[in-house]
Design an enzyme around this catalytic site. Structure first.
Site, PDB file in Angstrom:
ATOM      1  N   SER A 254      -9.816  -1.082   7.322  1.00  0.00           N
ATOM      2  CA  SER A 254      -9.281  -0.856   5.971  1.00  0.00           C
ATOM      3  C   SER A 254      -8.580  -2.042   5.308  1.00  0.00           C
ATOM      4  O   SER A 254      -8.227  -1.966   4.140  1.00  0.00           O
ATOM      5  CB  SER A 254      -8.328   0.335   5.974  1.00  0.00           C
ATOM      6  OG  SER A 254      -9.052   1.532   5.991  1.00  0.00           O
TER       7      SER A 254
ATOM      8  N   LYS B 236       0.848  -1.193   0.000  1.00  0.00           N
ATOM      9  CA  LYS B 236       0.000   0.000   0.000  1.00  0.00           C
ATOM     10  C   LYS B 236       0.887   1.248   0.000  1.00  0.00           C
ATOM     11  O   LYS B 236       1.882   1.306   0.739  1.00  0.00           O
ATOM     12  CB  LYS B 236      -0.873  -0.042   1.255  1.00  0.00           C
ATOM     13  CG  LYS B 236      -1.933   1.044   1.357  1.00  0.00           C
ATOM     14  CD  LYS B 236      -2.799   0.783   2.598  1.00  0.00           C
ATOM     15  CE  LYS B 236      -3.933   1.778   2.744  1.00  0.00           C
ATOM     16  NZ  LYS B 236      -4.809   1.444   3.893  1.00  0.00           N
TER      17      LYS B 236
ATOM     18  N   SER C 105      -9.722   1.370   3.115  1.00  0.00           N
ATOM     19  CA  SER C 105      -8.883   2.147   2.230  1.00  0.00           C
ATOM     20  C   SER C 105      -7.824   1.330   1.488  1.00  0.00           C
ATOM     21  O   SER C 105      -7.236   1.840   0.531  1.00  0.00           O
ATOM     22  CB  SER C 105      -8.179   3.232   3.045  1.00  0.00           C
ATOM     23  OG  SER C 105      -7.312   2.645   3.999  1.00  0.00           O
TER      24      SER C 105
END
Lengths: 92, 484
Positions: free
Chosen positions: B173, B74, B149
């Site tokens: 997330s 990420k 996310s």
């Protein structure tokens, strides 16, 4: 909590955010709706003080690590600089 | 695409090389990522060099669970020499000067970093629509979000662009995108994995964990990334087990807690029905199902949306445009320069959270909002503590519904916040939790996956993983992959 335009301006100033007049309006409405939802917390039964968590400080030596010139350059790659110093706007 | 465990066997037997695996991933990214926009950066050169190095280590006889395994991270994790943008315009050109501790550990283990994945800006969101670089699309249905996310990480693993991806989970997330993409998503205990080099969002709940296709793979990654780190004083000192060696266990006599209220209200009835079937299956396998109450958990979302914005407003204060970050022109003094940089550099949700947090911490309101939220948070923790004196694990839905359509909730921040309804509690209490594939529902002739969540007591990742493995074996949903 109902947020008027001046409330949002005040918060935006504290948060150091420049907002457009459209943003001031939208955030006023949205923050009013979100805090209305959050206000249910006022009814939640709680004590007065947070119990002492079993927390303690953890220390380590503050050692300087060697960074190459290239790494130092990269760390400040986007800043405006002059004579080895980072240049900022005037404060006053 | 291989699971990590399958690739491990092939690599160790010399049937495939790390370079071949890496090239296969790079080729899939080139061919498919334009359809889902899951990657923000691909480091082809770095990945191939790392793969060649892994092959040398393999040839010399070295073995390791992730040696030669390609992965994506990420873009909220610092990667030395590579752009680390947090999917924000304010860090559009920022090159990280060092590696996050998790990246260092994976590098030492010989895993191959392919690149960086898309996310909601600074991890603020549940759909990956808040990225400054465009939304990621769900590989199961490109009209829908992958969750967030960590949506880029989830979509990339689901599309077979890498063997695993790192995500971060602050209030759901990792778990929610895992549910939307038919993946295993593990949020470890707070402090299990070092946060050093993670761009801080909510320092009191931020965690880093894997998104994988199987429970075994999640265990393999967790074993490598976990452990004490002198650069993160909140990391736990306790021993890290080799989790993958402990996932095959029976559940005879295991006490599973179920909260009846979680199966009422907004939960999709099709998800409810399938989950009740799963619970019955677990009962047949010997588990004891116990109804429990978590009375204060109904406050977890409002508590979360006071504490998170408060910490966000403080953590994002460092982005002032000096040294790194954006540089707005035209401002005459320092104050105007800050405001212009931040006003133009942050996206709408980041600004919303900064302001909400600034308000919740401001003079006259801090007691009513921030302090009150911290007090209720204590009650939420206490609920879990009581529950874990009665049961070994808690089973809940991950999300009330399958993936929603792009744009369906973007105009309503409050609706988006309610995505975390089953997830925020474990985050506020710092507990380990996993989302594991639990079924599919058909929506407009598309099969959409959903997951179920298992929450464990603090530091009991082992329990979370072996129960997840039992759930996984009921239907082996991981074998289904999207067609893109």
């Amino acid at each position: 909590m109902k947020f008027e335009k001046k409330d949002i301006e005040h918060i935006a100033n504290l948060a150091r955010l420049e907002l457009t007049s459209d943003e001031l309006k939208t955030y006023g409405e949205q923050l009013s709706a979100i805090t209305a939802y959050i206000d249910q917390l006022q009814n939640a039964p709680t004590g007065e003080v947070i119990a002492d968590a079993p927390l303690h400080n953890i220390w380590r030596e503050d050692e300087a690590l060697d960074w190459s010139e290239e790494e130092r350059e990269r760390a400040l790659s986007q800043g405006e600089r002059e004579g080895g110093l980072v240049k900022v706007k005037r404060v006053l | 695409m291989f699971t990590i465990a399958q690739a491990r066997r092939e690599l160790d037997q010399g049937n495939v090389s790390a370079v071949e695996l890496t090239r296969a991933c790079l080729n899939r990214i080139k061919a498919l990522d334009s359809k889902i926009n899951s990657c923000l950066l691909i480091d082809e050169e770095g990945a191939l060099a790392a793969a060649e190095n892994a092959d040398r280590r393999l040839r010399s006889g070295e073995r390791g669970s992730l040696l030669g395994i390609p992965y994506l991270a990420k873009d909220l994790l610092m990667t030395k020499g590579l752009r680390t943008s947090a999917a924000s315009k304010i860090l559009e050109n920022y090159i990280a000067p060092f590696d996050a501790s998790v990246i260092v550990r994976l590098k030492d283990a010989g895993a191959v970093l392919l690149g960086k994945t898309n996310l909601d800006e600074f991890a603020h969101g549940s759909s990956t629509e808040n990225s400054a670089f465009g939304p990621t699309l769900n590989p199961w249905d490109d009209k829908r979000v992958p969750g967030g996310s960590s949506g880029g990480s989830a979509a990339a693993v689901a599309a077979g662009l890498c063997l695993f991806a790192l995500g971060t989970d602050t209030g759901g997330s990792i778990r929610q995108p895992a549910s939307f993409c038919n993946l295993v998503g593990l949020k470890p205990t707070y402090g299990r994995v070092s946060r050093f080099g993670l761009l801080s969002m909510t320092s009191s709940t931020d965690t880093i964990g894997p998104l994988t296709r199987t429970v075994e793979d999640a265990a393999m990654v967790l074993s490598v990334i976990s452990g004490n780190d002198k650069y993160d004083a909140t990391t736990l000192k306790s021993e890290v087990p080799v989790y993958e060696e402990k996932i095959e266990k029976g559940i005879d006599g295991l006490r599973i807690g179920v909260v009846p209220a979680y199966f009422e209200g907004s939960l999709d009835p099709r998800i409810k029905e399938t989950m009740l079937d799963t619970i019955l299956n677990l009962k047949k396998a010997g588990a004891i199902i116990t109804e429990i109450e978590l009375p204060n958990n109904k406050y977890s979302v409002p508590v979360y949306y006071v504490i998170t914005p408060s910490e966000v407003s403080s953590n994002l204060a460092r982005f002032d445009g000096i040294g790194w970050g954006g540089t707005a022109n035209g401002a005459n003094d320092l104050q105007a320069f800050y405001k212009a940089n931040r006003g133009q550099g942050f996206g709408p949700e980041a600004k919303r959270r900064i302001m909400l947090g600034t308000f919740a911490l401001s003079a006259g309101y801090a007691d009513a909002y921030y302090k009150k939220a911290q007090l209720v948070r204590e009650n939420i923790k206490e609920d879990f503590k009581k529950a874990f004196s009665q049961v070994d694990i808690i089973l809940t839905p991950t999300s009330p519904h399958p993936a929603f359509k792009i744009g369906a909730q973007s105009g309503d921040p409050l609706a988006m916040y309610l995505e975390d309804i089953y997830l925020a509690g474990a985050s506020l209490a710092g507990l380990p939790a996993i989302s594991v594939p639990a079924g599919f529902v058909n929506e407009e002739r598309k099969d959409l996956p959903f997951g179920l969540q298992l929450i464990g007591a603090s530091e009991r990742e082992e329990t979370v993983l072996y129960v997840a493995r039992v759930v996984e074996k009921i239907n082996n949903y991981f074998e289904r992959q999207p067609v893109i």
